[in-house]
Design an enzyme around this catalytic site. Structure first.
Site, PDB file in Angstrom:
ATOM      1  CG  ASP A 213      -4.080  25.938 -17.118  1.00  0.00           C
ATOM      2  OD1 ASP A 213      -4.045  25.392 -16.252  1.00  0.00           O
ATOM      3  OD2 ASP A 213      -4.038  27.314 -17.153  1.00  0.00           O
TER       4      ASP A 213
ATOM      5  CD  GLU B 216      -5.721  31.042 -11.055  1.00  0.00           C
ATOM      6  OE1 GLU B 216      -6.568  29.937 -11.061  1.00  0.00           O
ATOM      7  OE2 GLU B 216      -4.660  30.782 -11.288  1.00  0.00           O
TER       8      GLU B 216
ATOM      9  N   PRO C   1       2.396   4.828   1.107  1.00  0.00           N
ATOM     10  CG  PRO C   1       4.597   6.283   0.535  1.00  0.00           C
ATOM     11  CD  PRO C   1       3.008   5.660  -0.045  1.00  0.00           C
ATOM     12  N   GLY C   2       1.808   5.981   4.387  1.00  0.00           N
ATOM     13  CA  GLY C   2       0.900   6.528   5.609  1.00  0.00           C
ATOM     14  C   GLY C   2      -0.270   5.800   5.890  1.00  0.00           C
ATOM     15  CB  THR C   3      -2.110   2.945   4.110  1.00  0.00           C
ATOM     16  OG1 THR C   3      -0.820   2.352   3.803  1.00  0.00           O
ATOM     17  CG2 THR C   3      -2.267   4.040   3.212  1.00  0.00           C
TER      18      THR C   3
ATOM     19  N   GLY D 155       0.649  -1.305  -0.005  1.00  0.00           N
ATOM     20  CA  GLY D 155      -0.036   0.102  -0.088  1.00  0.00           C
ATOM     21  C   GLY D 155       0.758   1.314   0.080  1.00  0.00           C
TER      22      GLY D 155
ATOM     23  CG  HIS E 165      -8.363  27.786 -14.242  1.00  0.00           C
ATOM     24  ND1 HIS E 165      -8.734  26.863 -15.294  1.00  0.00           N
ATOM     25  CD2 HIS E 165      -7.348  28.076 -14.237  1.00  0.00           C
ATOM     26  CE1 HIS E 165      -7.410  26.795 -15.881  1.00  0.00           C
ATOM     27  NE2 HIS E 165      -6.702  27.410 -15.193  1.00  0.00           N
TER      28      HIS E 165
END
Length: 639
Positions: free
Chosen positions: A450, A375, A125-127, A123, A378
Site C-alpha cells: 500500500d 480490507e 501477448p494474446g491479442t 502488440g 480499503h
C-alpha cells in the site's frame, strides 16, 4: 553479354580439347602408360574415400542441425477465416487489403507496383497476431510457414543461416506454384534486436548464430536480388539461351513482436517490413463480439451474457477471454451443472486473477480481525472515493501471496484521470493504515505494498504529470528513482495530508467500516453488491456524490502564485479595439492549454499514475498489460 558468352564457349572448347588430347595420349601410350594411369586413378579414389569418410559424417550432422523447425500449412488445411477473427474490425480490414494484393499480385505487377514483402504485427501477448497471419494465408489461398525466431539460433556458427536460407528457398519455390507464399516468424525480436556498434558476436566456434550473422542473413533473404536460381535457369544461362529478366517471387514475411522499439532499423526500412500493424486488446464492443463468438460454442444459462461479461473484463485480450469462458465451463461441470452461469464466470475470473482460495485455518481470531479491518478500510475508501469504479470483491481468505484483498472494476473504459482521482487513489492506498490506527490502535506490517503504491502515485502526481506546484517531469531526464528521492519531502508531505483525510473519512463512516469488518469475519468475503446493501441499510440511500478532492499544498501554492488584481481606471474615451481581449485571453481561455488528448496521464509501461495494490505490491500500476490486475486490488501484504 555476348562477348562474355563467346569467352565462356572458347574456354569450354579448350577444356574439352585438352581432355580429348590426354585420353588420346593415354590410349596411344600402350600398356605401360595404361598401368600408370590405373595406379594414379586408384590413389585418387582412395584419397577421395578417406576425405569423404571425414566429410560425410560432418555434413550429415550439419544437415540434421540445419533442419528447420517450421510448420507448413497449405490452403484449406486450416479453418481460420476472417469470420473467426473477432474484436478488432480495423485489423481485419487491413488484412483484407493484404489478401487482395496477394490474390492479384500479377495484375498489381502489370500496373507497375511491387508486392509488399513484410508485415510487422506489434502488440502484447494474446491479442491474436499469429492467428491473424493464418487468416491472411487462408483467405489468400497461399502456403503458410510458421517458424519461431529462437529456433533459428544454434550452437554452431552458420547453421542458423542455413535454416533461414532453406526456409526462404522453399517459400520461393511454393510461391511460383501458388502465386505467393507467407512466412510467419514469431518473436522476431529474438534474432532481430538492434545491432551494437563495434561488431560482436559468438566467441569462436560457439555462439548464438555468430552474433549479427543470422540477422544479416534474414535481411538478405527478405530483400534478395532478382536472380532465378533454379537449375533450368542456370542451364539456360550457361548455354546463352536465357533472355527474359528474372522475377522475384511474391514471398510475404509476417513477423510478430512485443518489442518493436528494440528491432534493428534495417529490418524496419521500406522493402523489408513495409507495414506495421498494432494489434491491441479490444475495447468494449470488441469484447462483446468475442464473447458472443465463444459463448455460442458452450452451454450457458441466461445469467451469463456477452454484455455483462465484457463489462467485467476491461483490458482482457482474446486469448484471456477464451480461457475464462473455458474455465467457466470447467467450474460448471465440476459442480454438476448442465450449463455455465455468471457465478461460474465470476469464479473463473477470480481464480485467474488472484489464484485459488487457500484459507489459513491456523490463523488466530485476532489476526483475522486485523486483516478484516485492513480490507474494510480499503473497501470503504474505494466505495466512497471512486465513483467511476465499483467494488468487485473484498475477502480475507488467502489468495496467492495476499492474506486478503479488496478489488475494484471500472464501470466503463476510461483513458485519463484528474488530479482529484489521483488523490483519491492515494487515499485508498492509505485507508487501510488509517483504519488500523483508528479502530485497532496499532500499526501492522501488511501495508508494505500500500505504501509503495501510494508513494509511486504521489511521485507521479508531483513529478510526472505536473499536478503539484511544480511543472517538472522526471521523465524528461530519465531518472525516476533519483527524482523521487529529490521530491521525498514533498511526497511525504502530500502523503501525510492524504492520510489525515483518509482518517477523517473512516472516522466519519465508522459504522460502515465496522459493519464490513464484521461481515468479513463471519462470511470470509463480500461482493460489491453486498457492500452496497450494507451502506444502504446503514444510511438509507445509495453512494453519495464524490466531493472534489484537492491537495492543500497545491491549493495554497496556487493562491500564492495568483497576483492580486486591482481594478484599472480607464481613461475617458479609451476604448479597446475589437478582438484585443480575445487575443489576450480575455475570455479566460486565450492562453490556457487545452490539455493533452490523454488528459496528461500517460498509460504506458511506466504506469506511474496507476492505482491499486496486491499481495506482492504489483497492482495495475506496473503497466505490464496484465489484465488480471486491471481492477485495482488492495491487498493485505504478508509482510
Amino acid at each position: 553479354m555476348r562477348r562474355y558468352q563467346r569467352i565462356k564457349w572458347r574456354l569450354l572448347l579448350a577444356r574439352v580439347g585438352a581432355v580429348a588430347a590426354l585420353v588420346a595420349l593415354i590410349f596411344l601410350g600402350g600398356p605401360p602408360v595404361w598401368q600408370a594411369t590405373l595406379t594414379a586413378l586408384s590413389l585418387i579414389f582412395q584419397l577421395l574415400f578417406a576425405v569423404s569418410f571425414i566429410i560425410v559424417p560432418s555434413a550429415a550432422l550439419f544437415w540434421f542441425l540445419a533442419r528447420g523447425r517450421t510448420y507448413w500449412i497449405f490452403p484449406d488445411e486450416t479453418g481460420a477465416t476472417r469470420d473467426d477473427y473477432r474484436g478488432n474490425p480495423e485489423i481485419v480490414e487491413n488484412a483484407e487489403r493484404i489478401v487482395m494484393l496477394l490474390k492479384g499480385v500479377k495484375d498489381f505487377k502489370r500496373m507497375g507496383g511491387e508486392a509488399i514483402r513484410g508485415l510487422l504485427l506489434c502488440g502484447p501477448p494474446g491479442t491474436g497476431k499469429s492467428y491473424l497471419a493464418q487468416v491472411i494465408a487462408n483467405e489468400a489461398q497461399v502456403p503458410f510457414a510458421y517458424a519461431s525466431a529462437p529456433s533459428f539460433q544454434t550452437m554452431f556458427i552458420g547453421v542458423g543461416n542455413l535454416k533461414v536460407m532453406r526456409l526462404y528457398a522453399k517459400a520461393r519455390k511454393l510461391a511460383k506454384v501458388y502465386g505467393a507464399c507467407i512466412v510467419f516468424i514469431d518473436e522476431i525480436d529474438a534474432i532481430g534486436m538492434r545491432r551494437q556498434g563495434g561488431g560482436g558476436g559468438g566467441a569462436g566456434f560457439f555462439g548464438m548464430g555468430a552474433g549479427t550473422g543470422l540477422l544479416n542473413e534474414l535481411l538478405l533473404q527478405m530483400d534478395p536480388p532478382n536472380i532465378d536460381g533454379s537449375k533450368r535457369a542456370k542451364l539456360l544461362r550457361t548455354l546463352g539461351l536465357r533472355r527474359s529478366k528474372a522475377e522475384r517471387p511474391a514471398v510475404l514475411t509476417v513477423a510478430a513482436t512485443n518489442l518493436p522499439h528494440a528491432l534493428d532499423p534495417a529490418l524496419l526500412r521500406p522493402g523489408r517490413f513495409d507495414r506495421k500493424l498494432w494489434v491491441d486488446a479490444p475495447d468494449y464492443d470488441g469484447r462483446v463480439d468475442i464473447f458472443q463468438y465463444y459463448l455460442k460454442k458452450v452451454k450457458k444459462d441466461d445469467t451469463l451474457t456477452a454484455e455483462k461479461a465484457a463489462l467485467d473484463t476491461i483490458g482482457y485480450n482474446p486469448a484471456q477471454i477464451k480461457h475464462i469462458v473455458n474455465e467457466s465451463v470447467v467450474i460448471a461441470h465440476q459442480r454438476g451443472a448442465a450449463a455455465a452461469g455468471y457465478d461460474d464466470f465470476r469464479a473463473a475470473m477470480e481464480t485467474y486473477e488472484w489464484g485459488l482460495k487457500q484459507p489459513l485455518r491456523s490463523m488466530s481470531d485476532e489476526e483475522k480481525r486485523n486483516v478484516a479491518y485492513h480490507e474494510a478500510g480499503h473497501a470503504v475508501a474505494q466505495y466512497l472515493l471512486k465513483p467511476h469504479e465499483r467494488v468487485w470483491k473484498v475477502t480475507i481468505i488467502r489468495r496467492g501471496g495476499a492474506l486478503g484483498l479488496a478489488a475494484t472494476k471500472p464501470t466503463r473504459e476510461r483513458y485519463n484521470r484528474s488530479d482529484s482521482e489521483l488523490l483519491a487513489a492515494i487515499q485508498v492506498c492509505l485507508a487501510a493504515r488509517a483504519a488500523e490506527e483508528e479502530f485497532l490502535g496499532k500499526k501492522l506490517n501488511g501495508v508494505a505494498s500500500d505504501l509503495q503504491q501510494a508513494t509511486q502515485l504521489a511521485g507521479a502526481y508531483l513529478g510526472l504529470v505536473g499536478m503539484g506546484d511544480d511543472l517538472f517531469s522526471f521523465r524528461a531526464v530519465g531518472a525516476g528513482a533519483e527524482a523521487i528521492r529529490t521530491l521525498r519531502p514533498k511526497i511525504n508531505e502530500l502523503l501525510k495530508e492524504q492520510m489525515a483525510q483518509a482518517k477523517a473519512l473512516v472516522r466519519e463512516r465508522a459504522e460502515f467500516v465496522h459493519a464490513i469488518a464484521e461481515e468479513l469475519l463471519q462470511r470470509g468475503d463480500l461482493t460489491g453488491e453486498e457492500i452496497e446493501d450494507i451502506f444502504v441499510r446503514l444510511y438509507g440511500h445509495a453512494r453519495p456524490e464524490l466531493p472534489l478532492i484537492v491537495s492543500r499544498t497545491s491549493a495554497d501554492a496556487a493562491r500564492q502564485a495568483a497576483p492580486a488584481q486591482e481594478p484599472l481606471e480607464e481613461e475617458p474615451g479609451a476604448l479597446s479595439e475589437p478582438g484585443e481581449d480575445e487575443e489576450a485571453g480575455g475570455d479566460g481561455r486565450g492562453d490556457g492549454d487545452e490539455g493533452d488528448a490523454d488528459g496528461g496521464i500517460d498509460d504506458d509501461e511506466d504506469g506511474g499514475a496507476g492505482a491499486g495494490e496486491d499481495g506482492d505490491g504489483n497492482g495495475d500500476g506496473d503497466g505490464d498489460g496484465d489484465v488480471g490486475r486491471k481492477g485495482e486490488d488492495d491487498a493485505f501484504d504478508r509482510g
